[in-house]
Write a protein that holds these residues in place. Structure first.
Motif, PDB file in Angstrom:
ATOM      1  N   ARG A  15       0.849  -1.186   0.000  1.00 36.39           N
ATOM      2  CA  ARG A  15       0.000   0.000   0.000  1.00 36.39           C
ATOM      3  C   ARG A  15       0.884   1.235   0.000  1.00 36.39           C
ATOM      4  N   LYS A  16       0.337   2.318  -0.470  1.00 37.71           N
ATOM      5  CA  LYS A  16       1.064   3.570  -0.460  1.00 37.71           C
ATOM      6  C   LYS A  16       1.004   4.185   0.932  1.00 37.71           C
ATOM      7  N   CYS A  17       2.074   4.859   1.301  1.00 32.93           N
ATOM      8  CA  CYS A  17       2.151   5.564   2.574  1.00 32.93           C
ATOM      9  C   CYS A  17       1.115   6.696   2.558  1.00 32.93           C
ATOM     10  N   PRO A  18       0.288   6.830   3.596  1.00 29.21           N
ATOM     11  CA  PRO A  18      -0.716   7.890   3.598  1.00 29.21           C
ATOM     12  C   PRO A  18      -0.113   9.293   3.700  1.00 29.21           C
ATOM     13  N   ARG A  22       4.893   6.915  -0.961  1.00 30.25           N
ATOM     14  CA  ARG A  22       5.847   5.856  -1.287  1.00 30.25           C
ATOM     15  C   ARG A  22       5.308   4.514  -0.803  1.00 30.25           C
ATOM     16  N   PRO A  23       5.845   3.398  -1.296  1.00 31.33           N
ATOM     17  CA  PRO A  23       5.383   2.086  -0.822  1.00 31.33           C
ATOM     18  C   PRO A  23       5.639   1.911   0.673  1.00 31.33           C
ATOM     19  N   SER A  24       4.694   1.309   1.368  1.00 33.95           N
ATOM     20  CA  SER A  24       4.827   1.113   2.820  1.00 33.95           C
ATOM     21  C   SER A  24       5.861   0.042   3.124  1.00 33.95           C
ATOM     22  N   PRO A  30       1.225   1.280   8.364  1.00 32.07           N
ATOM     23  CA  PRO A  30       1.078   1.424   6.914  1.00 32.07           C
ATOM     24  C   PRO A  30       1.945   2.522   6.326  1.00 32.07           C
ATOM     25  N   PHE A  31       2.892   3.021   7.087  1.00 36.76           N
ATOM     26  CA  PHE A  31       3.752   4.104   6.621  1.00 36.76           C
ATOM     27  C   PHE A  31       5.030   3.548   6.005  1.00 36.76           C
ATOM     28  N   CYS A  32       5.769   4.418   5.317  1.00 39.44           N
ATOM     29  CA  CYS A  32       6.998   3.980   4.657  1.00 39.44           C
ATOM     30  C   CYS A  32       8.208   4.105   5.567  1.00 39.44           C
ATOM     31  N   SER A  33       8.102   4.916   6.618  1.00 38.21           N
ATOM     32  CA  SER A  33       9.259   5.139   7.489  1.00 38.21           C
ATOM     33  C   SER A  33       8.787   5.595   8.865  1.00 38.21           C
ATOM     34  N   PRO A  34       9.666   5.495   9.852  1.00 36.21           N
ATOM     35  CA  PRO A  34       9.310   6.018  11.180  1.00 36.21           C
ATOM     36  C   PRO A  34       9.019   7.521  11.149  1.00 36.21           C
ATOM     37  N   ARG A  35       9.657   8.250  10.223  1.00 35.38           N
ATOM     38  CA  ARG A  35       9.408   9.684  10.122  1.00 35.38           C
ATOM     39  C   ARG A  35       7.950   9.966   9.742  1.00 35.38           C
ATOM     40  N   CYS A  36       7.443   9.292   8.719  1.00 35.19           N
ATOM     41  CA  CYS A  36       6.052   9.503   8.300  1.00 35.19           C
ATOM     42  C   CYS A  36       5.089   9.066   9.402  1.00 35.19           C
ATOM     43  N   LYS A  37       5.438   8.023  10.105  1.00 34.30           N
ATOM     44  CA  LYS A  37       4.623   7.552  11.223  1.00 34.30           C
ATOM     45  C   LYS A  37       4.551   8.623  12.317  1.00 34.30           C
ATOM     46  N   ALA A  38       5.691   9.270  12.621  1.00 36.62           N
ATOM     47  CA  ALA A  38       5.740  10.315  13.638  1.00 36.62           C
ATOM     48  C   ALA A  38       4.981  11.571  13.196  1.00 36.62           C
TER      49      ALA A  38
END
Length: 65
Positions: A15-18, A22-24, A30-38
């Motif tokens: 899935r794409k990162c919300p 980018r791809p998760s 469902p994020f691509c990195s800890p940064r996007c998650k934060a």
């Protein structure tokens, strides 16, 4: 049969990162990195994600007459 067999399809498509599209990644799904998650968590904590509800009723004096 090896694990990296190109003929075997993954169980589900990535899935794409919300946040960035980018791809998760599995580690921060469902994020691509800890940064996007934060970034997403910060938006929740700041109150930017709001579920609209019914309009609040104003307390007005009621005339009994």
């Amino acid at each position: 049969m090896s694990r990296a067999d190109p003929k075997v399809a993954p169980l589900r498509p990535k899935r794409k990162c919300p946040e960035c599209g980018r791809p998760s990644e599995r580690a921060s799904y469902p994020f691509c990195s800890p940064r996007c998650k934060a970034v997403d968590l910060n938006r929740w904590l700041a109150g930017r994600y709001v579920i609209p509800g019914p309009e609040a009723e104003t307390d007005s004096p009621v005339d009994d007459e």
